[in-house]
Design an enzyme around this catalytic site. Structure first.
Site: not given
Ligand SMILES: *Cc1c(COP(=O)(O)O)cnc(C)c1O
Length: 396
Positions: A180, A202, A326
């Protein structure tokens, strides 16, 4: 408003045009395998090392310390499970927090079943980990501390410099899930004494399915995928060349204007928080007001269900997220909101709005009006609210 209002940038972001454009030639023109000898392959190889250099520079690492993965979850899994295995003969104790992403928590649970002991550190009412508790949890057999840089639900920024210092003083590895934070706040792995850092494309306007794990030189870790010699033999498989190129372009863009963009987001964030607090009664801001990600807003509204709120926002073309990690399938309230001490029923009525620098005040005004209207409607249907409102008038 007829257009979509996207306020779920913590879930994923729109790919930046610069990233997309940079990627396109690597699908059809420069499609060679970076491991091939001929010049077409060399083009791909050059592009991969260019991206690796940009990314390494962004966190003050060496390019040889950057390992491309398929995203944040993979990086978290790899960092924790593979160091546990590599250092398992030295000790079997790992420290993490109660508010980590499931990619970290579930990996820790996996290790727990295989003989490791995990300590989950508490957080305060704003979601900041308790440093004294962390220090007390350190044992002679502690091999790894894994604490996230910034929380994905409530945006809280952790005291990473202090944690890094503590880990270093005790000779313990420090991993941080920076998914993040990366590209949104500055990160210097040297200054912060970070040994392993996970990031994902992403979440910073790059493509999906690409991320990296920073592994400090000298850290022992088992290979994640066995096979060819890619990624210094630690993560085999033909590189996701277009993904890597797009990731590099997104990182370049993100870091070039980082402070400016963050300031735009902070202003939008604080405006949105102020408007919600002014216009919607019985709400609570979750997470620290100041020490939070520039784009994160998270509120709980009493007497409503977050899921109903989301569905009704969707009908107004507003993309948001609830307090539960989720949203689909699970009715359990978010472990993060429970960890900051919210009772179940309040945690259930939560809304996360995560901004991009491209959002406008006009959009936010529309969203506040929509949320206010929907919350009022939902409360009118709630027997709990009816009781509460009755009591309120009786007291007057
Ligand atoms: C989105 C996220 C992930 C997972 O990342 P992906 O690229 O979607 O596997 C892991 N940790 C945090 C804090 C996230 O926000």
């Amino acid at each position: 408003m007829d257009r979509l209002i996207y306020l779920d940038n913590a879930a994923t972001t729109k790919c930046a045009p610069e990233a997309l454009e940079a990627m396109l030639p690597y699908f059809t023109e420069y499609y060679g395998n970076p491991s091939s000898i001929y010049s077409l392959g060399a083009e791909s190889k050059k592009a991969v090392s260019g991206a690796r250099k940009i990314i390494a520079g962004s966190i003050h690492a060496d390019p040889a310390e950057i390992y491309f993965t398929a995203g944040g979850s993979e990086s978290d899994n790899w960092a924790i499970a593979a160091t546990a295995e590599a250092y398992g003969d030295r000790g079997k104790h790992i420290i993490t927090s109660k508010i980590e992403h499931h990619a970290v928590l579930h990996t820790c649970e996996y290790l727990q079943k295989r003989g490791f002991q995990i300590t989950y550190i508490d957080v305060d009412e704003n979601g900041i980990i308790k440093l004294e508790e962390l220090e007390k949890a350190i044992r002679p057999d502690t091999i790894l501390i894994s604490i996230m840089f910034a929380n994905n639900e409530i945006g809280t920024l952790q005291p990473i410099a202090q944690i890094g210092k503590l880990a270093k003083e005790h000779g313990i590895l420090f991993h941080t899930d920076g998914v993040q934070a990366y590209g949104h706040v500055p990160i210097d792995v040297e200054e912060l004494h970070i040994d392993l850092l996970s990031a994902s494309g992403h979440k910073l306007y790059g493509p999906k399915g690409i991320g990296f794990l920073y592994i400090r030189k000298g850290v022992k870790i088992r290979s994640f995928i066995h096979g060819g010699a890619q990624e210094r033999k630690r993560r085999a498989g033909t590189e996701n060349v277009p993904g890597i190129v797009g990731f590099g372009a997104a990182v370049k863009k993100a870091f070039a204007g980082l402070e400016e963009r963050a300031e735009t987001e902070r202003q939008l964030r604080d405006y949105l928080i102020a408007e919600i607090e002014a216009k919607i009664p019985h709400c609570r801001l979750n997470g620290d007001r100041k020490r939070r990600l520039p784009g994160n807003v998270n509120f709980s509204f009493r007497f409503i269900e977050g899921e109903s709120l989301l569905i009704m926002l969707d009908m107004k073309k507003i993309c948001a997220s609830s307090g539960s990690a989720c949203t689909s399938g699970s009715l359990d309230p978010s472990h993060v909101l429970l960890a900051i001490g919210l009772p179940h029923e309040i945690a259930h009525g939560s809304l996360r709005l995560t901004l991009s620098y491209e959002n406008t005040k006009e959009e936010l005004d529309y969203v506040v009006e929509a949320v206010s209207e929907i919350v009022e409607k939902l409360r009118k249907m709630s027997p709990l609210y009816e009781d509460f409102a009755k009591k309120g008038t009786e007291q007057e």
